[in-house]
Structure formats: C-alpha cells, structure tokens
Design an enzyme around this catalytic site. Structure first.
Site, PDB file in Angstrom:
ATOM      1  N   ILE A  13       0.829  -1.205   0.000  1.00  0.00           N
ATOM      2  CA  ILE A  13       0.000   0.000   0.000  1.00  0.00           C
ATOM      3  C   ILE A  13       0.861   1.252   0.000  1.00  0.00           C
ATOM      4  O   ILE A  13       0.608   2.207  -0.742  1.00  0.00           O
ATOM      5  CB  ILE A  13      -0.966   0.009   1.203  1.00  0.00           C
ATOM      6  CG1 ILE A  13      -1.922  -1.191   1.138  1.00  0.00           C
ATOM      7  CG2 ILE A  13      -1.754   1.324   1.249  1.00  0.00           C
ATOM      8  CD1 ILE A  13      -2.798  -1.228  -0.103  1.00  0.00           C
ATOM      9  N   CYS A 141      -9.549  -2.857   2.171  1.00  0.00           N
ATOM     10  CA  CYS A 141      -9.889  -3.047   0.756  1.00  0.00           C
ATOM     11  C   CYS A 141     -11.292  -3.614   0.596  1.00  0.00           C
ATOM     12  O   CYS A 141     -12.079  -3.138  -0.231  1.00  0.00           O
ATOM     13  CB  CYS A 141      -8.859  -3.961   0.086  1.00  0.00           C
ATOM     14  SG  CYS A 141      -8.458  -5.445   1.051  1.00  0.00           S
ATOM     15  N   ASN A 142     -11.632  -4.643   1.392  1.00  0.00           N
ATOM     16  CA  ASN A 142     -12.963  -5.233   1.299  1.00  0.00           C
ATOM     17  C   ASN A 142     -14.051  -4.259   1.726  1.00  0.00           C
ATOM     18  O   ASN A 142     -15.094  -4.144   1.069  1.00  0.00           O
ATOM     19  CB  ASN A 142     -13.030  -6.493   2.171  1.00  0.00           C
ATOM     20  CG  ASN A 142     -12.468  -7.714   1.489  1.00  0.00           C
ATOM     21  OD1 ASN A 142     -12.925  -8.092   0.417  1.00  0.00           O
ATOM     22  ND2 ASN A 142     -11.475  -8.341   2.095  1.00  0.00           N
ATOM     23  N   ARG A 167      -8.857 -13.281  -1.199  1.00  0.00           N
ATOM     24  CA  ARG A 167      -7.602 -13.851  -1.686  1.00  0.00           C
ATOM     25  C   ARG A 167      -6.749 -14.253  -0.483  1.00  0.00           C
ATOM     26  O   ARG A 167      -6.813 -13.646   0.584  1.00  0.00           O
ATOM     27  CB  ARG A 167      -6.883 -12.855  -2.600  1.00  0.00           C
ATOM     28  CG  ARG A 167      -6.446 -11.551  -1.922  1.00  0.00           C
ATOM     29  CD  ARG A 167      -5.045 -11.665  -1.345  1.00  0.00           C
ATOM     30  NE  ARG A 167      -4.633 -10.442  -0.678  1.00  0.00           N
ATOM     31  CZ  ARG A 167      -4.769 -10.202   0.616  1.00  0.00           C
ATOM     32  NH1 ARG A 167      -5.393 -11.081   1.398  1.00  0.00           N
ATOM     33  NH2 ARG A 167      -4.293  -9.081   1.149  1.00  0.00           N
ATOM     34  N   HIS A 192     -16.141  -7.502   8.391  1.00  0.00           N
ATOM     35  CA  HIS A 192     -16.396  -6.563   7.297  1.00  0.00           C
ATOM     36  C   HIS A 192     -17.707  -5.799   7.469  1.00  0.00           C
ATOM     37  O   HIS A 192     -17.775  -4.595   7.197  1.00  0.00           O
ATOM     38  CB  HIS A 192     -16.389  -7.315   5.963  1.00  0.00           C
ATOM     39  CG  HIS A 192     -15.170  -8.162   5.772  1.00  0.00           C
ATOM     40  ND1 HIS A 192     -15.140  -9.497   6.119  1.00  0.00           N
ATOM     41  CD2 HIS A 192     -13.942  -7.860   5.304  1.00  0.00           C
ATOM     42  CE1 HIS A 192     -13.939  -9.985   5.858  1.00  0.00           C
ATOM     43  NE2 HIS A 192     -13.194  -9.019   5.371  1.00  0.00           N
ATOM     44  N   HIS A 217     -10.128 -10.068  -4.381  1.00  0.00           N
ATOM     45  CA  HIS A 217     -11.252 -10.571  -3.593  1.00  0.00           C
ATOM     46  C   HIS A 217     -12.500 -10.570  -4.484  1.00  0.00           C
ATOM     47  O   HIS A 217     -12.595  -9.791  -5.441  1.00  0.00           O
ATOM     48  CB  HIS A 217     -11.557  -9.663  -2.403  1.00  0.00           C
ATOM     49  CG  HIS A 217     -10.418  -9.438  -1.464  1.00  0.00           C
ATOM     50  ND1 HIS A 217      -9.766 -10.455  -0.812  1.00  0.00           N
ATOM     51  CD2 HIS A 217      -9.836  -8.285  -1.036  1.00  0.00           C
ATOM     52  CE1 HIS A 217      -8.830  -9.944  -0.019  1.00  0.00           C
ATOM     53  NE2 HIS A 217      -8.849  -8.633  -0.144  1.00  0.00           N
TER      54      HIS A 217
END
Length: 334
Positions: A13, A141-142, A167, A192, A217
């Site tokens: 990142i 990210c999710n 992933r 999440h 993902h």
C-alpha cells in the site's frame, strides 16, 4: 499550498500511495520510512525518494549494507504535515503516540481498529466527516469495495447479506496461505459488516472465506430492498457511480484474471485496478431482493481514498473536486 506527506511503511500500500501522492499538484512526497533495506527501499532511493529508518533500532540494518538513510522516522515527522501509516495491522495504533508527540496528522489503514482515528473513511460516502480532522482511518480493501457499491444504493437498502471470498495473499507474499484449502471465517458476522457500519449506517451481515488465489477478492452481495428497484435502475446507478466499473462476461471477463489483465492493458502501475468491478450479468432483482457479484483489487482500491483523505484533512477541496482531481491524476476511468 502543498501538503508535505510522509509514508511510514513502503510496501504494497505504501508504495502505491507514494506514487499517487507524487501525481498530485497539491501534495509533496517528503520521504518514506522502512524497517529494512529491501528491494523496495532501494527502488525508492532510485526514484529519488528520501528513505528513513522506521526506528533507531533499525539503523544498523541499513548501515550493515551501506545503505545511506536520511534519518529516522522521528526526523521525517519534523518535516511533514501528515504521515500515511501503511505499516502492518496493529502497528499504526502503536505508532500513533509518535505522531501525536510530533503534532503531525496521520492516516491509518484498515488493519487498525476504528478507535485509532476520529473517522473511518471512504471518499464518496463520508468525505465531509473527515474535513479538518487530525486522525483518519481509510477502511480496508474489502470494506472500501462494499461501501462504494452499497453507498450508491443506500436509500433502497433494508438489509444486506454479503459473502467475502478473500484472496489468500498478495502476489509477493510468501508467508500467508492457504495454498490447498478453503478457510472459512467461522465468526459471524465477519469483521467486514461492522466495518462498513463505521462509514455508512446500514443493516449488514457478512461471512468470509479465504481461498488459494492472489489476484483479487470477490463479493457475493444480496440486498433486501425497502422500496422498488429494477435491474435497469441498478445498472444505471452503478454506471454513474465513480470508482465502480461494470464488466461483462460476454466480453470475455470470465474471472478475476481477466480483470487484472484489463488493468495491465491500461498500462496501470502494478496493474492497479482502483475501481470496483461489478459483473453486469450478475445484477439481478427477484422481488424485493437485489443480487450482484463484484471484484476488489486488494492492492490498490484504497489508494485514491488515501489521497482524498489528505485533501479532506487539510480542507484543500470539497468532496467532488477532490475525487475528480484524484481520478484524473491516477487515470481512473470514472
């Protein structure tokens, strides 16, 4: 005004955010902090980016191989207005005391608890809440992927049920897995859903699995609607939602492999796919239930959020002005 930016943690990142900062007319990348002189540290130096040791304890690692550093993280903090903490999950909270002592604003990543910051952030959902803040957390990210599409239809949402197919590791990660298994997250909900709720106030439950892939993902999303919405309505909404792209199986987008190849065809750095990819054919409305499937490039979708977070914290631009600037600078398609 150019905001002086430092990055603590120049890995997956951090290096992408560093690149993005370098593309902004209103920001300046002052330096990056590393724990060791690996190939990423050498590459930063080749690019002319000043490299600092993340702690005085790490200085001998650089000296041992003759890698000349500019100083330590404490020295970097004296030169910046904001630090982007892209260290492994949990480290950001430990580092916060350093940032507070230096009087420097900080952006944390999704691996940190929400309590580390004043606001959890996704630009198109709650940009205004980060205006003038000192500590902001860009969600994972999710969570970013879920929030982008769900925020676009939030006025229609009664309840969301989503399954995260995650992933196993990033492409350069040789320490994580599984290699030959499917690993369920047996806690329900997975983290999440509650994380989405730190950004937008919706009802959501999530479950998660880790599978042996490195590319992206995938989310399988089912939404119970509180008012009518047609498939055509959803398609139009997503077509007009920034940082969301529709991909068609009919055009050869059969899997995440083709989505990453698409990013390569765009000549994106590190084949970044900043946009969330929704398979158009998967969008379906049955009664009061909406279904769709989306893919998330875990290495890059949060990068534009970090840039917008900086602008919000320093009140450099309003929401859509910032998003437009960031999108243009990174070649984001819409």
């Amino acid at each position: 005004m150019k905001v002086k930016v430092g990055i603590n943690g120049y890995g997956t990142i951090g290096k992408r955010v560093g690149y993005a900062v370098s593309k902004q007319a209103d920001m300046e990348l002052v330096g990056v902090a590393k724990t060791k002189p690996d190939f990423e540290a050498y590459r930063a130096k080749e690019l002319g980016i000043p490299v600092y040791a993340a702690s005085p304890d790490f200085v001998p690692r650089f000296e041992k191989v003759g890698f000349e550093i500019v100083g330590t993280l404490e020295d970097l903090l004296e030169k910046v207005d904001v630090i982007v903490d892209a260290t492994p999950g949990g480290m950001g909270e430990k580092n916060k005391a350093l940032y507070e002592k230096a009087g420097v604003k900080a952006i944390f990543q999704g691996g940190e608890k929400a309590s580390v910051a004043e606001v959890s952030f996704v630009a198109q959902a709650n940009y205004e809440k980060a205006l003038g803040k000192d500590y902001v957390r860009v969600v994972s990210c999710n969570t970013t992927g879920l929030t982008r599409t769900l925020n676009a239809i939030k006025d229609y949402i009664d309840y969301v049920y989503a399954v995260m197919i995650r992933r196993a590791a990033d492409p350069n990660d040789i320490k994580r897995g599984p290699v030959n298994a499917i690993k369920p997250s047996v806690e329900v909900p997975s983290h999440h859903g509650p994380d989405v709720q730190t950004v937008i106030p919706i009802n959501i439950e999530t479950m998660a699995f880790i599978v042996p892939t490195t590319l992206m993902h995938v989310h399988s999303v089912m939404v119970e609607l509180k008012k009518p919405l047609t498939r055509e309505d959803v398609i139009k909404i997503f077509e007009n939602t920034t940082r969301v792209l529709l991909f068609e199986k009919e055009r050869g987008f059969d899997s995440t492999a083709q989505l990453i190849e698409f990013a390569r065809d765009l000549h994106r750095e590190w084949n970044n796919l900043y946009e969330i990819g929704v398979w158009k054919e998967s969008i379906s409305v049955k009664g009061n239930r909406l279904f769709y499937i989306q893919a998330v490039h875990q290495e890059s979708d949060v990068v534009p959020e970090n840039i917008d977070a900086i602008r919000a914290m320093f009140e450099l631009a309003d929401k859509w002005e910032s998003i437009k600037k960031t999108n243009k600078s990174l070649g984001i398609l819409k």
